[in-house]
Design a protein around this motif. Structure first.
Motif, PDB file in Angstrom:
ATOM      1  N   MET A  44      34.950  -7.626 -10.341  1.00  0.00           N
ATOM      2  CA  MET A  44      34.050  -6.766  -9.580  1.00  0.00           C
ATOM      3  C   MET A  44      32.778  -6.400 -10.333  1.00  0.00           C
ATOM      4  N   MET A  45      32.613  -6.872 -11.573  1.00  0.00           N
ATOM      5  CA  MET A  45      31.410  -6.532 -12.332  1.00  0.00           C
ATOM      6  C   MET A  45      30.214  -7.349 -11.851  1.00  0.00           C
ATOM      7  N   ASP A  46      29.036  -6.875 -12.193  1.00  0.00           N
ATOM      8  CA  ASP A  46      27.798  -7.560 -11.845  1.00  0.00           C
ATOM      9  C   ASP A  46      27.765  -8.931 -12.517  1.00  0.00           C
ATOM     10  N   PRO A  47      27.600 -10.019 -11.742  1.00  0.00           N
ATOM     11  CA  PRO A  47      27.572 -11.358 -12.364  1.00  0.00           C
ATOM     12  C   PRO A  47      26.487 -11.513 -13.419  1.00  0.00           C
ATOM     13  N   GLU A  48      25.446 -10.691 -13.323  1.00  0.00           N
ATOM     14  CA  GLU A  48      24.381 -10.785 -14.317  1.00  0.00           C
ATOM     15  C   GLU A  48      24.844 -10.348 -15.700  1.00  0.00           C
ATOM     16  N   GLY A  49      25.981  -9.661 -15.769  1.00  0.00           N
ATOM     17  CA  GLY A  49      26.503  -9.242 -17.062  1.00  0.00           C
ATOM     18  C   GLY A  49      27.306 -10.315 -17.767  1.00  0.00           C
ATOM     19  N   GLU A  50      27.569 -11.429 -17.085  1.00  0.00           N
ATOM     20  CA  GLU A  50      28.336 -12.503 -17.696  1.00  0.00           C
ATOM     21  C   GLU A  50      27.525 -13.164 -18.824  1.00  0.00           C
ATOM     22  N   GLY A  51      28.206 -13.403 -19.951  1.00  0.00           N
ATOM     23  CA  GLY A  51      27.545 -14.029 -21.089  1.00  0.00           C
ATOM     24  C   GLY A  51      26.860 -13.049 -22.009  1.00  0.00           C
ATOM     25  N   GLY A  52      26.786 -11.791 -21.667  1.00  0.00           N
ATOM     26  CA  GLY A  52      26.131 -10.791 -22.507  1.00  0.00           C
ATOM     27  C   GLY A  52      27.135  -9.994 -23.304  1.00  0.00           C
ATOM     28  N   ILE A  53      26.692  -8.844 -23.793  1.00  0.00           N
ATOM     29  CA  ILE A  53      27.536  -7.997 -24.610  1.00  0.00           C
ATOM     30  C   ILE A  53      28.731  -7.467 -23.817  1.00  0.00           C
TER      31      ILE A  53
ATOM     32  N   HIS B 232       0.819  -1.223   0.000  1.00  0.00           N
ATOM     33  CA  HIS B 232       0.000   0.000   0.000  1.00  0.00           C
ATOM     34  C   HIS B 232       0.845   1.262   0.000  1.00  0.00           C
ATOM     35  N   LEU B 233       2.158   1.134   0.331  1.00  0.00           N
ATOM     36  CA  LEU B 233       3.006   2.321   0.369  1.00  0.00           C
ATOM     37  C   LEU B 233       3.473   2.749  -1.016  1.00  0.00           C
ATOM     38  N   LEU B 234       3.355   1.859  -2.002  1.00  0.00           N
ATOM     39  CA  LEU B 234       3.933   2.126  -3.313  1.00  0.00           C
ATOM     40  C   LEU B 234       2.891   2.614  -4.299  1.00  0.00           C
ATOM     41  N   PRO B 235       3.085   3.775  -4.895  1.00  0.00           N
ATOM     42  CA  PRO B 235       2.187   4.203  -5.973  1.00  0.00           C
ATOM     43  C   PRO B 235       2.276   3.218  -7.126  1.00  0.00           C
ATOM     44  N   PRO B 236       1.161   2.773  -7.662  1.00  0.00           N
ATOM     45  CA  PRO B 236       1.171   1.756  -8.727  1.00  0.00           C
ATOM     46  C   PRO B 236       1.971   2.161  -9.947  1.00  0.00           C
ATOM     47  N   ALA B 237       2.131   3.471 -10.208  1.00  0.00           N
ATOM     48  CA  ALA B 237       2.796   3.894 -11.439  1.00  0.00           C
ATOM     49  C   ALA B 237       4.303   3.703 -11.407  1.00  0.00           C
ATOM     50  N   LEU B 238       4.888   3.490 -10.212  1.00  0.00           N
ATOM     51  CA  LEU B 238       6.339   3.381 -10.140  1.00  0.00           C
ATOM     52  C   LEU B 238       6.813   2.050 -10.711  1.00  0.00           C
ATOM     53  N   PRO B 239       7.871   2.051 -11.501  1.00  0.00           N
ATOM     54  CA  PRO B 239       8.385   0.792 -12.061  1.00  0.00           C
ATOM     55  C   PRO B 239       9.170   0.019 -11.006  1.00  0.00           C
ATOM     56  N   VAL B 240       9.274  -1.255 -11.244  1.00  0.00           N
ATOM     57  CA  VAL B 240      10.031  -2.117 -10.357  1.00  0.00           C
ATOM     58  C   VAL B 240      11.453  -2.230 -10.877  1.00  0.00           C
ATOM     59  N   GLU B 241      12.426  -2.019 -10.007  1.00  0.00           N
ATOM     60  CA  GLU B 241      13.820  -2.145 -10.389  1.00  0.00           C
ATOM     61  C   GLU B 241      14.480  -3.176  -9.481  1.00  0.00           C
ATOM     62  N   GLU B 242      15.092  -4.163 -10.086  1.00  0.00           N
ATOM     63  CA  GLU B 242      15.816  -5.137  -9.304  1.00  0.00           C
ATOM     64  C   GLU B 242      17.212  -4.604  -9.036  1.00  0.00           C
ATOM     65  N   ILE B 243      17.567  -4.573  -7.756  1.00  0.00           N
ATOM     66  CA  ILE B 243      18.870  -4.037  -7.395  1.00  0.00           C
ATOM     67  C   ILE B 243      19.667  -5.105  -6.680  1.00  0.00           C
ATOM     68  N   ASN B 244      20.970  -4.960  -6.720  1.00  0.00           N
ATOM     69  CA  ASN B 244      21.860  -5.791  -5.936  1.00  0.00           C
ATOM     70  C   ASN B 244      23.047  -4.941  -5.518  1.00  0.00           C
ATOM     71  N   CYS B 245      23.974  -5.554  -4.800  1.00  0.00           N
ATOM     72  CA  CYS B 245      25.093  -4.771  -4.273  1.00  0.00           C
ATOM     73  C   CYS B 245      25.980  -4.235  -5.395  1.00  0.00           C
ATOM     74  N   TYR B 246      25.995  -4.894  -6.570  1.00  0.00           N
ATOM     75  CA  TYR B 246      26.852  -4.465  -7.672  1.00  0.00           C
ATOM     76  C   TYR B 246      26.293  -3.230  -8.381  1.00  0.00           C
ATOM     77  N   THR B 247      24.987  -3.039  -8.306  1.00  0.00           N
ATOM     78  CA  THR B 247      24.374  -1.902  -9.012  1.00  0.00           C
ATOM     79  C   THR B 247      24.114  -0.715  -8.098  1.00  0.00           C
ATOM     80  N   LEU B 248      23.912  -0.972  -6.792  1.00  0.00           N
ATOM     81  CA  LEU B 248      23.536   0.122  -5.888  1.00  0.00           C
ATOM     82  C   LEU B 248      24.661   0.544  -4.964  1.00  0.00           C
ATOM     83  N   VAL B 249      25.320  -0.395  -4.320  1.00  0.00           N
ATOM     84  CA  VAL B 249      26.265  -0.068  -3.254  1.00  0.00           C
ATOM     85  C   VAL B 249      27.711  -0.067  -3.729  1.00  0.00           C
ATOM     86  N   LEU B 250      28.131  -1.135  -4.430  1.00  0.00           N
ATOM     87  CA  LEU B 250      29.537  -1.263  -4.795  1.00  0.00           C
ATOM     88  C   LEU B 250      30.067  -0.074  -5.587  1.00  0.00           C
ATOM     89  N   PRO B 251      29.323   0.469  -6.562  1.00  0.00           N
ATOM     90  CA  PRO B 251      29.855   1.638  -7.284  1.00  0.00           C
ATOM     91  C   PRO B 251      30.107   2.842  -6.378  1.00  0.00           C
TER      92      PRO B 251
END
Length: 1014
Positions: A976-985, A810-829
C-alpha cells in the motif's frame, strides 16, 4: 336645564319614530363661553346619553321580538326530515339573535354606569369606538345566519308551520309593522321584515351618532378614533345591504331552477355571484344561450341540458387571453382536468366576469368574505388577486392514471405543484413533492401488494412522475432495497437484503439494470452458506465469478444461466487445489488436476456420485511438488477474471453526475444518497450533547455527526468552492479528512458506500486469504477514483505538472510551490482507516503460516536476557547500552531483560496502532533514529550505523517489540506504500525489517537450539 330639555326632546323623537334620529340641536348645546375641555366633556356626555337612550329602546324592541315572534317560531319548530336544513338555520339564527341582544344590553348597562359615576368621558368610554370589533362581529354574524335562513326558504317554511298560530294572534306580528306593511305582507314576508329591519336600522343610528360627533377639521383628542369608527360602521351598512341583496338574488335563482337542480346545488352558505343570463357569456363563440353559467361563492356551475358540471373555486384559475379574430379579450379557465374558454359579446361582460371570478376565488381561498362584500370599502383598498399557488384538495374523475384519486396539497395553474398527498382507490398513496402535475422531488409512496397483505414502501426521489435516482424501498416480504432507480425500476448500484431476524437471510450488493441484477455484484445467502462474487445478467450469475462457502471452499470459474460450466478452480481450507471441469452443482467431474497440501498431485479424469465420494482415474505424483503446494496455498482468485475497474463503477457514476450538475444541496440526496443515523449513534450523540450543554452555554451541535467538542460537521454547502479555495496542501488535507469523516458530506457518503461494498465482499464468508489481492487492489482503486473525481476541482498548484505550467494559470499566486500529488499521498492515508479492519484480517490470514513461525522465534528469543540476546545476535559489545541497565545489589547484567534500546522498542510497537501506511513508514524511520540515538549516547558521539551493525540491532528491537502479526504488517506496508518510494531509503529500511522477520523464523531460533551454544 337646557341639557335636560335636549334629552327629553331626543327621547320623545326616538319613541315616536325610531327610524329617525333628529338631534341636531343637541350637538350645539355647549355655551361658547365654556372652556374647550369642558365643551369636549359635555359633547361626549351628551353622545353617551343619546346612545344609552337609543340602545335602551333597541333592547326593549329585541326583547319584544324574542317574546312575541322568535320563541313561538322555535316552539313550533318540530322535527321534520324534509325541512331539516331550515330548522338547523333557525336554531343558529336564534343563537346569534340572543348573543346580539345580550351583548347590546351589557354594553348599554356599562355605559349607563359610567354616566352615573360622573367621571370624565372620552372616546374609549363610548363602546361604539372602544368595542368596535365586537359590535361589528355581532351584526355580521347575525345577518349571515339571517340570510342563510332566507336562502333555503326558511321563512316560507316557518310561515307554513305556524300559519294557524298567526291567524289567532295577528297582533303579535302587526305591532312591528306599519299600516301599509300590514295590508301588503304575507306571514313569511312579515317574519322576514321583523327579524331584520329594526336590527339593520340600529346600525344606521350608530352611524348618525358618530357623524354628529365627527366635526370637519376636528383636532381634539380621540378625533382619529372617531373617524376610524365611523368608517367601520359605514362599511357595516354597505355589508348588510350587500348580503341582503345577494341572498335575495340567490333565493330567486333557486326558485327558477326547479326542485331537482335546487336540491343538488342549494346550501345555506352558498350565494350567487353572477349569472350568464345577466351578463351573457358562453363556452363557444357565437353560441350564447345554449348553456347557463352560474358563479357562486364556492363553485362555478355549467348547466348544459340535464348535465351539471361543477368546478370548485379552490382549484380554478382564470386568465385573460386575446382573441385575434374579434380583437377581444376572453377568459381562459383552468381546472385540474379541463381547460375551457368563456366568450362574451360585450367587453364589459368579460370585465365583470373576470373581476367577480377573481374576487370569489380569493375569498374562497381565504375562507372569509370581504368587508364589505364588493368594492374597495371606506379604506379605498383594492382587494388583491387570487394566488396562482395555493393549497387545496381535489378528486380526479376523468379516465387515466389518476381516476378517482384524491390529491391534497399545493397547486399551480391547475396542476399539483409543491408538497402534497395523492391517494388512489386501490390504496396507493404518495406523499411528497410535485412539479407540473407529476411526482417530482422527494416523496414516500405506499403500494399495496396484489392478492397479499402488506405494502411496499418507497422513500426516495422522483422525476416526472417516476422513481429516479437514489431511494429506499421496503417490501412487504421484509426485503429492503437501498440504491438507485430509473423509470420506477431498480437501476444502477443498489443493496437488496432481507431482515436479519429471518432464518434464511440473503443480501445482494451490486449493480442492477431494469429491476434485475446485472453487472458486478456480491450475493450472500445464509440459507446456502455461500457468497457469490462476480458478474450477473438478467438476475442470474453469468460470466466470471467466485463462490466462497462457510466451510472455507473457494470456487472460481465461468457461470452460465446461474450454473458453473467448463473449467474452474477449487481451493479448500487445507490448501488443496483442484483445476479442471465441474458439474452445475459444483461437483468435480471431467478432466482436471488435484494438488494435495503435501504436494502430491493427481492428474486425470474425476467423477463424484452421491454416496460413492470422489473417484479419479489418472496419474499420481508424489515427489518434487513442494513448489506446487506452496503456490496452491498462496493462489489469488479474481485478479485477472474480475478486473478492478469493472467492479464498482455504479458507485461513482451518480457522484460524477452530481459534480456535473454543480454539487448543489438540492441534488445531493438524489445522487449521493441519504444520511441515516442508527438509534444507537443518535442516543450517543444526544448524551454527548447533554454533557456538553451542562459544561457550557453554547448551542447544541448537530446530532448526525461524530466529532470532537466544538467542531462542526462538514456539510455539502459550497462543496466545489471549498475544494477550489484550498491552495495550501495542509488545508486541503484537513478539509478532505473532515469531509471523509462526516456522514453528511458527499465525500463522506461516497466513502461510506465504498466501505459498505468492501465489507460485503471481504468480511464474513468473504474473509478468505485467496481474495487478498482483489481486496488490496480494490482499496487502491477506490483512492484513485476519488482523486480522479476531485482533481478538476482542487487548485492547480496541487496537480502534477511543471512550475511553468502552473504559473500560467491566472488563478494561482506565483509564490505558491508546486506539489505533485497522487492517491497514495492525498487520498489513501485518509480513507485507509475505514478499510483497515477487513484488509488487515485478510493479510493476517494470508501470512498466518509465516507469522506463526516468526512468533515461535520471538517466544524463544524472549527467554534470553538482554546481554545474552545481544551476544547471540553478534552485536558488537562497544554498542551495548549497558548504561541503560539499572541493577540492584542482587542483579547481574546477564539476568536483566527488556531494558536495552527501550525507546526504539516502544517506538516500533506503534507500527500496529495506525492504519495509514505513511504513518507506519514514519514509525520505521523513528525506530531507526532511536537506535542511532542510543548508540550515539553510548559512544558519546554522533554515529551512523553501517548495515552490518544495523541489522543485528534491528533484529533485537523486532524480537523485543513482540508484534504478533509483523509479517502481515510489513506486507501491507509494501503493497500500500507509494510506488515512488520503491528503491529509496524507505525501500531499504523496509527490506531490512523483512530480513529481520525472516531471520527470526530460522529453524535453530524457533527450536531454541541456540541456548545450548550460549
Amino acid at each position: 336645564m337646557r341639557i335636560a330639555d335636549d334629552f327629553a326632546h331626543l327621547t320623545a323623537s326616538l319613541m315616536t319614530n325610531p327610524n329617525r334620529l333628529s338631534c341636531s340641536a343637541v350637538w350645539t348645546c355647549s355655551s361658547p363661553s365654556a372652556p374647550e375641555e369642558s365643551q369636549l366633556q359635555e359633547k361626549w356626555r351628551i353622545a353617551s346619553r343619546s346612545l344609552v337612550e337609543a340602545e335602551s329602546v333597541f333592547v326593549n324592541c329585541l326583547s319584544d321580538i324574542n317574546t312575541s315572534v322568535l320563541q313561538h317560531l322555535l316552539y313550533h319548530n318540530t322535527v321534520d326530515q324534509k325541512w331539516q336544513v331550515q330548522m338547523k338555520q333557525l336554531l343558529q339564527l336564534n343563537e346569534r339573535f340572543q348573543a346580539l341582544w345580550d351583548q347590546t344590553g351589557k354594553r348599554c348597562k356599562a355605559l349607563q354606569q359610567g354616566l352615573n359615576a360622573g367621571g370624565p368621558l372620552g372616546p374609549r368610554d363610548l363602546y361604539l369606538v372602544s368595542s368596535i370589533t365586537g359590535v361589528q362581529e355581532g351584526y355580521v354574524q347575525y345577518f349571515s345566519s339571517f340570510t342563510s335562513l332566507s336562502v333555503v326558504g326558511g321563512f316560507d317554511y316557518l310561515a307554513k308551520k305556524t300559519s294557524s298560530y298567526w291567524k289567532k294572534n295577528k297582533d303579535h306580528l302587526s305591532k312591528f309593522l306599519t299600516t301599509s306593511q300590514k295590508a301588503e305582507n304575507s306571514v313569511s314576508v312579515s317574519l322576514f321584515r321583523i327579524l331584520h329591519e329594526r336590527i339593520r336600522e340600529q346600525v344606521n343610528q350608530y352611524t348618525l351618532i358618530l357623524k354628529h360627533l365627527c366635526q370637519p377639521g376636528d383636532q381634539s383628542t380621540g378625533a382619529d378614533e372617531l373617524s376610524e369608527a365611523l368608517r367601520v360602521y359605514v362599511d357595516l351598512q354597505s355589508h348588510i345591504s350587500q348580503v341582503l341583496d345577494e341572498a335575495s338574488h340567490t333565493k330567486v335563482l333557486w326558485k327558477s331552477l326547479g326542485q331537482k337542480l335546487t336540491d343538488v346545488l342549494r346550501s345555506p352558505e352558498r350565494r350567487l355571484r353572477e349569472d350568464s343570463r345577466s351578463a351573457p357569456v358562453s363556452l363557444s363563440p357565437g353560441k350564447f344561450g345554449h348553456e347557463r353559467i352560474l358563479l357562486f361563492d364556492d363553485v362555478l356551475v355549467v348547466l348544459q341540458g340535464s348535465d351539471i358540471h361543477c368546478y370548485d373555486l379552490t382549484t380554478l384559475w382564470v386568465e385573460e387571453t386575446d382573441d385575434a379574430s374579434s380583437e377581444r379579450r376572453n377568459l381562459k379557465l383552468i381546472t385540474p382536468e379541463e381547460i375551457f374558454m368563456l366568450y362574451s359579446q360585450e367587453a364589459q361582460h368579460e370585465v365583470v366576469w373576470h373581476w367577480k371570478i377573481n374576487q370569489s376565488l380569493r375569498q374562497c381561498l381565504c375562507g372569509k368574505r370581504d368587508y364589505p362584500l364588493w368594492g374597495k370599502g371606506s379604506h379605498s383598498e383594492t382587494p388583491s388577486s387570487p394566488p396562482a399557488c395555493r393549497f387545496a384538495a381535489y378528486t380526479y374523475k376523468n379516465e387515466g392514471r389518476l381516476k378517482n384519486a384524491i390529491y391534497e396539497g399545493y397547486w399551480n395553474q391547475g396542476k399539483p405543484h409543491g408538497k402534497g398527498t395523492l391517494k388512489w382507490e386501490d390504496e396507493r398513496n404518495y406523499t411528497g413533492d410535485f412539479k407540473d402535475g407529476q411526482e417530482h422531488g422527494f416523496g414516500v409512496c405506499l403500494i399495496p401488494r396484489l392478492g397479499e397483505e402488506g405494502y411496499d414502501c418507497y422513500k426516495g426521489h422522483w422525476r416526472e412522475g417516476k422513481m429516479q435516482r437514489y431511494g429506499i424501498c421496503e417490501y412487504s416480504n421484509n426485503m429492503v432495497y437501498r440504491g438507485y432507480f430509473k423509470d420506477n425500476l431498480r437501476h444502477g448500484f443498489g443493496i437488496l437484503e432481507s431482515s436479519r431476524v429471518d432464518s434464511s437471510s440473503i443480501r445482494y450488493v451490486g449493480h442492477w439494470e431494469n429491476d434485475k441484477k446485472h453487472g458486478y455484484g456480491v450475493l450472500e445467502s445464509t440459507d446456502s452458506g455461500e457468497t457469490y462474487i462476480g458478474m450477473w445478467q438478467e438476475d442470474q450469475r453469468q460470466g466470471p465469478g467466485i463462490v466462497v462457502t462457510q466451510s472455507g471452499l473457494c470456487y472460481e470459474g465461468t457461470f452460465h444461466c446461474d450454473k458453473l460450466t467448463g473449467k474452474g478452480v477449487l481451493l479448500s481450507e487445507d490448501n488443496a487445489l483442484y483445476e479442471g471441469e465441474f458439474t452445475e452443482d459444483l461437483q468435480l467431474k471431467g478432466k482436471g488436476k488435484l494438488t494435495f497440501p503435501n504436494g502430491y498431485t493427481i492428474e486425470g479424469v474425476f467423477s463424484s456420485t452421491f454416496g460413492n465420494g470422489l473417484q479419479a482415474n489418472g496419474v499420481l505424483k508424489t515427489a518434487g511438488n513442494d513448489v506446487t503446494a506452496e503456490n496452491a496455498s498462496l493462489l489469488q482468485l479474481g485478479v485477472d477474471s474480475l478486473p478492478v475497474f469493472e467492479r464498482w463503477q455504479g458507485i461513482f457514476d451518480p457522484f460524477m453526475e452530481y459534480l456535473r450538475t454543480g454539487a448543489t444541496d438540492e441534488s445531493e440526496e438524489a445522487f449521493v444518497g441519504f444520511h441515516v443515523e442508527s438509534g444507537r449513534s443518535l442516543r450517543k450523540a444526544v448524551n454527548e450533547e447533554v454533557a456538553a450543554q451542562n459544561q457550557s452555554d453554547t448551542s447544541l451541535p448537530y446530532l448526525s455527526c461524530n466529532r470532537k467538542s466544538g467542531e462542526l460537521p462538514v456539510k455539502n454547502t459550497d462543496f466545489i468552492r471549498e475544494l477550489k479555495s484550498r491552495w495550501d496542501s495542509d488545508q486541503l488535507q484537513q478539509y478532505l479528512e473532515k469531509s471523509f469523516q462526516s456522514p453528511m458530506h458527499p465525500l463522506g457518503k461516497l466513502l461510506k458506500t465504498q466501505v459498505l461494498v468492501f465489507r460485503a465482499t471481504y468480511s464474513g464468508m468473504g474473509a478468505n486469504k485467496h481474495l487478498l489481492s482483489m481486496a488490496q487492489e480494490e482499496v487502491k482503486s477506490h483512492a484513485e477514483k476519488i482523486l480522479e473525481l476531485i482533481t478538476d476541482y482542487i487548485p492547480v498548484s496541487h496537480r502534477t505538472g511543471s512550475q511553468e505550467d502552473v504559473t500560467r494559470d491566472h488563478l494561482l499566486p506565483p509564490a505558491l510551490p508546486v506539489e505533485e500529488i497522487n492517491c497514495y499521498t492525498l487520498v489513501l492515508p485518509l480513507i485507509m482507516p475505514a478499510f483497515y479492519p477487513e484488509l488487515s484480517m485478510l493479510y493476517m490470514l494470508y501470512h498466518e503460516k509465516d507469522d506463526a513461525l516468526y512468533w515461535q522465534g520471538v517466544v524463544h528469543l524472549g527467554l534470553l536476557s538482554d546481554t545474552k540476546l545481544l551476544e547471540f545476535l553478534d552485536v558488537q559489545k562497544h554498542l551495548w547500552p549497558l548504561k541503560d541497565l539499572h541493577l540492584t545489589s542482587n542483579q547481574r547484567y546477564s539476568l536483566v531483560k527488556d531494558q536495552c534500546f527501550l525507546s526504539a522498542i516502544e517506538c516500533f510497537q506503534k507500527i500496529s496502532t495506525t492504519a495509514d501506511p505513511r504513518e507506519k513508514i514514519d514509525t520505521m524511520f523513528r525506530t531507526f533514529e532511536e537506535i542511532e540515538k542510543t548508540v550515539s549516547r553510548v559512544l558519546n558521539k554522533d554515529y551512523k550505523l553501517p548495515m552490518d551493525d544495523l541489522l543485528p540491532l534491528l533484529v533485537y528491537v523486532v524480537s523485543r517489540a513482540r508484534i504478533q502479526h509483523l509479517g502481515a504488517e510489513l506486507h501491507l506496508i509494501r503493497d500500500m506504500m507509494d510506488p515512488e518510494g520503491e528503491g529509496g531509503i524507505t525501500d531499504f529500511l523496509l527490506t531490512a525489517l523483512e530480513s529481520c522477520f525472516q531471520h527470526v523464523q530460522k529453524q535453530e531460533i524457533r527450536q531454541g537450539r541456540f541456548t545450548d551454544s550460549l
